[in-house]
Design a protein around this motif. Structure first.
Motif, short mmCIF file in Angstrom:
data_model
loop_
_atom_site.label_atom_id
_atom_site.label_comp_id
_atom_site.label_asym_id
_atom_site.label_seq_id
_atom_site.Cartn_x
_atom_site.Cartn_y
_atom_site.Cartn_z
N ARG A 93 -4.88 13.34 -9.81
CA ARG A 93 -6.09 12.52 -9.64
C ARG A 93 -5.94 11.14 -10.27
NH1 ARG A 93 -8.90 15.84 -11.89
NH2 ARG A 93 -9.03 14.96 -13.98
N GLU A 94 -5.39 11.09 -11.46
CA GLU A 94 -5.38 9.84 -12.22
C GLU A 94 -4.12 9.01 -12.04
OE1 GLU A 94 -6.23 10.68 -16.29
OE2 GLU A 94 -8.17 11.60 -15.87
N GLN A 95 -3.02 9.64 -11.65
CA GLN A 95 -1.76 8.90 -11.59
C GLN A 95 -1.18 8.85 -10.18
OE1 GLN A 95 1.11 9.97 -14.61
NE2 GLN A 95 2.84 9.25 -13.39
N LEU A 96 -1.01 10.00 -9.55
CA LEU A 96 -0.30 10.02 -8.28
C LEU A 96 -1.11 9.43 -7.12
CD1 LEU A 96 1.50 13.48 -8.46
CD2 LEU A 96 2.47 11.21 -8.80
N MET A 97 -2.40 9.79 -7.03
CA MET A 97 -3.19 9.26 -5.91
C MET A 97 -3.30 7.74 -5.93
SD MET A 97 -6.07 12.16 -5.07
CE MET A 97 -6.62 11.27 -3.61
N PRO A 98 -3.54 7.11 -7.08
CA PRO A 98 -3.53 5.64 -7.10
C PRO A 98 -2.17 5.04 -6.72
CG PRO A 98 -4.68 6.48 -9.02
CD PRO A 98 -4.03 7.66 -8.37
N LEU A 99 -1.09 5.69 -7.15
CA LEU A 99 0.24 5.21 -6.79
C LEU A 99 0.46 5.30 -5.28
CD1 LEU A 99 2.72 6.61 -9.48
CD2 LEU A 99 2.15 4.23 -9.03
N ARG A 100 0.03 6.41 -4.68
CA ARG A 100 0.20 6.58 -3.24
C ARG A 100 -0.60 5.54 -2.47
NH1 ARG A 100 -1.09 12.84 -4.00
NH2 ARG A 100 0.88 13.53 -4.94
N LYS A 101 -1.82 5.27 -2.93
CA LYS A 101 -2.63 4.26 -2.25
C LYS A 101 -1.98 2.89 -2.33
CE LYS A 101 -7.08 6.61 -2.93
NZ LYS A 101 -8.40 6.54 -3.61
N ALA A 102 -1.40 2.58 -3.48
CA ALA A 102 -0.71 1.30 -3.63
C ALA A 102 0.51 1.23 -2.71
CB ALA A 102 -0.29 1.10 -5.09
N PHE A 103 1.23 2.34 -2.62
CA PHE A 103 2.40 2.40 -1.73
C PHE A 103 1.98 2.16 -0.28
CE2 PHE A 103 4.86 5.23 1.11
CZ PHE A 103 6.13 4.68 0.98
N LEU A 104 0.92 2.83 0.14
CA LEU A 104 0.45 2.70 1.52
C LEU A 104 -0.10 1.31 1.82
CD1 LEU A 104 -1.30 6.15 1.98
CD2 LEU A 104 0.81 5.39 3.08
N LYS A 105 -0.73 0.72 0.84
CA LYS A 105 -1.30 -0.61 1.03
C LYS A 105 -0.24 -1.62 1.43
CE LYS A 105 -3.99 -4.20 -1.34
NZ LYS A 105 -4.64 -4.60 -2.62
N ASP A 106 0.94 -1.49 0.86
CA ASP A 106 1.99 -2.47 1.11
C ASP A 106 3.02 -2.01 2.13
OD1 ASP A 106 1.03 -4.39 -0.72
OD2 ASP A 106 1.90 -3.29 -2.39
N LEU A 107 2.89 -0.77 2.61
CA LEU A 107 3.84 -0.27 3.60
C LEU A 107 3.44 -0.76 4.99
CD1 LEU A 107 6.30 1.62 4.14
CD2 LEU A 107 4.62 3.45 4.54
N LEU A 211 6.08 9.70 -6.06
CA LEU A 211 4.75 9.96 -5.50
C LEU A 211 4.43 11.45 -5.44
CD1 LEU A 211 4.78 7.37 -2.57
CD2 LEU A 211 3.74 7.12 -4.82
N GLY A 212 5.34 12.28 -5.96
CA GLY A 212 5.08 13.72 -6.01
C GLY A 212 5.63 14.49 -4.83
N VAL A 213 6.48 13.86 -4.01
CA VAL A 213 7.10 14.56 -2.89
C VAL A 213 8.25 15.41 -3.43
CG1 VAL A 213 8.36 14.31 -0.71
CG2 VAL A 213 6.47 12.74 -1.27
N SER A 214 8.22 16.70 -3.12
CA SER A 214 9.30 17.58 -3.57
C SER A 214 9.94 18.32 -2.41
CB SER A 214 8.77 18.58 -4.60
OG SER A 214 7.71 19.35 -4.07
N GLY A 215 9.33 18.29 -1.24
CA GLY A 215 9.87 18.94 -0.06
C GLY A 215 9.40 18.22 1.18
N THR A 216 9.89 18.66 2.32
CA THR A 216 9.52 18.02 3.58
C THR A 216 9.13 19.06 4.61
OG1 THR A 216 11.87 18.00 4.20
CG2 THR A 216 10.96 15.97 3.25
N PRO A 217 8.29 18.68 5.58
CA PRO A 217 7.60 17.39 5.64
C PRO A 217 6.53 17.29 4.57
CG PRO A 217 6.77 18.84 7.35
CD PRO A 217 7.91 19.56 6.72
N ALA A 218 6.26 16.09 4.12
CA ALA A 218 5.16 15.82 3.20
C ALA A 218 4.28 14.79 3.88
CB ALA A 218 5.68 15.30 1.86
N ILE A 219 3.04 15.17 4.17
CA ILE A 219 2.14 14.34 4.97
C ILE A 219 1.19 13.58 4.04
CG2 ILE A 219 0.41 14.34 6.80
CD1 ILE A 219 1.61 17.03 7.74
N LEU A 220 1.34 12.29 4.00
CA LEU A 220 0.54 11.44 3.13
C LEU A 220 -0.63 10.84 3.91
CD1 LEU A 220 0.14 10.05 0.40
CD2 LEU A 220 1.85 8.35 1.08
N LEU A 221 -1.84 11.14 3.45
CA LEU A 221 -3.03 10.61 4.09
C LEU A 221 -3.41 9.27 3.47
CD1 LEU A 221 -5.27 13.83 4.32
CD2 LEU A 221 -3.26 13.17 5.66
N ASP A 222 -4.17 8.46 4.20
CA ASP A 222 -4.51 7.12 3.72
C ASP A 222 -5.35 7.14 2.46
OD1 ASP A 222 -3.04 5.79 5.62
OD2 ASP A 222 -4.74 5.34 6.93
#
Length: 245
Positions: A93-107, A211-222
């Motif tokens: 909640r506090e670390q990974l989700m904000p990081l993922r949002k930042a990643f998606l914002k610039d991807l 971002l917490g990916v440990s296996g595939t597929p890993a589906i990242l939502l916006d």
């Protein structure tokens, strides 16, 4: 790979690579046993002298000197609260989700291999491995995802790591003249012609680890949620149609 994405991925790689409250002896042990994937979080546990070390969604406990490691949940008996689960949820909640949002914002789409719906209603970003069976199953249903209004953007996560056969295939797909066609062929078992070029495969793989990916597929939502594993098109459509909690 765009300069903006390169800078974003570089900043992600720095986050989580060092933890100020980690005892030096423990830090050395963690670096030795997991040189390619730094822990998501390191912090003192509820037991004095024992540190909580989180990799993705898995918790381990280490002594401060790094000589001993414990696995399994830590439970507070008075409340019957699973402290390990609570710790993972807090980091998510506090670390990974904000990081993922930042990643998606610039991807940008240009830094992915995108299969875009004709009438896009939703978008997901999928960390994928060319040789992963469930990744191939996901790709086999690409027309159904697109028909449901779901656009799929692939980013690379060759699970065997840098220098592996899967890693080389991911680079060759990226460097192909027609990336979408090369991806589809590779997902059906046809090895892409080996080709080299400037590509984001290594940076995306390392970012996925952060971002917490440990296996595939890993589906990242916006919204920053990460769905591990294959999700059939109707199920994914239902998930995307509901707001996150």
């Amino acid at each position: 790979m765009t300069r903006l994405l390169a800078c974003t991925l570089a900043s992600l790689l720095l986050i989580g690579g060092a933890h100020a409250d980690t005892p030096p002896a423990l830090a050395k042990v963690l670096e030795r046993i997991s040189p390619e994937a730094a822990p998501t979080a390191v912090q003192p546990s509820a037991i004095d002298g024992l540190y909580e070390v989180i990799f993705g969604n898995t918790v381990y406990y280490f002594s401060a000197d790094g000589k001993y490691m414990l696995g399994g949940p830590m439970v507070e008996l008075a409340s019957r609260r699973n402290l390990s689960t609570a710790a993972v949820e807090k980091v998510e909640r506090e670390q990974l989700m904000p990081l993922r949002k930042a990643f998606l914002k610039d991807l940008k789409d240009a830094d992915t291999i995108a299969f875009t719906a004709a009438d896009p209603q939703h978008r997901v970003t999928v960390f994928t491995d060319i040789d992963c069976g469930y990744c191939r199953e996901l790709h086999r249903h690409m027309d159904q995802y697109n028909a449901a209004g779901i656009s799929v953007r692939y980013v690379a996560f060759p699970r065997a790591g840098e220098g592996s056969e899967s890693f080389t295939k991911a680079e060759s797909v990226w460097c192909a003249d027609d990336r979408k066609a090369a991806m589809t062929a590779a997902k059906t078992g046809t090895a892409p012609p080996q080709k080299a070029c400037d590509n984001p495969v290594a940076a995306q793989f390392r970012a996925g680890q952060k971002l917490g990916v440990s296996g595939t597929p890993a589906i990242l939502l916006d919204d920053g949620r990460l769905l591990p594993g294959y999700v059939p098109p109707p199920d994914l459509a239902r998930i995307l149609s509901k707001p996150s909690d």
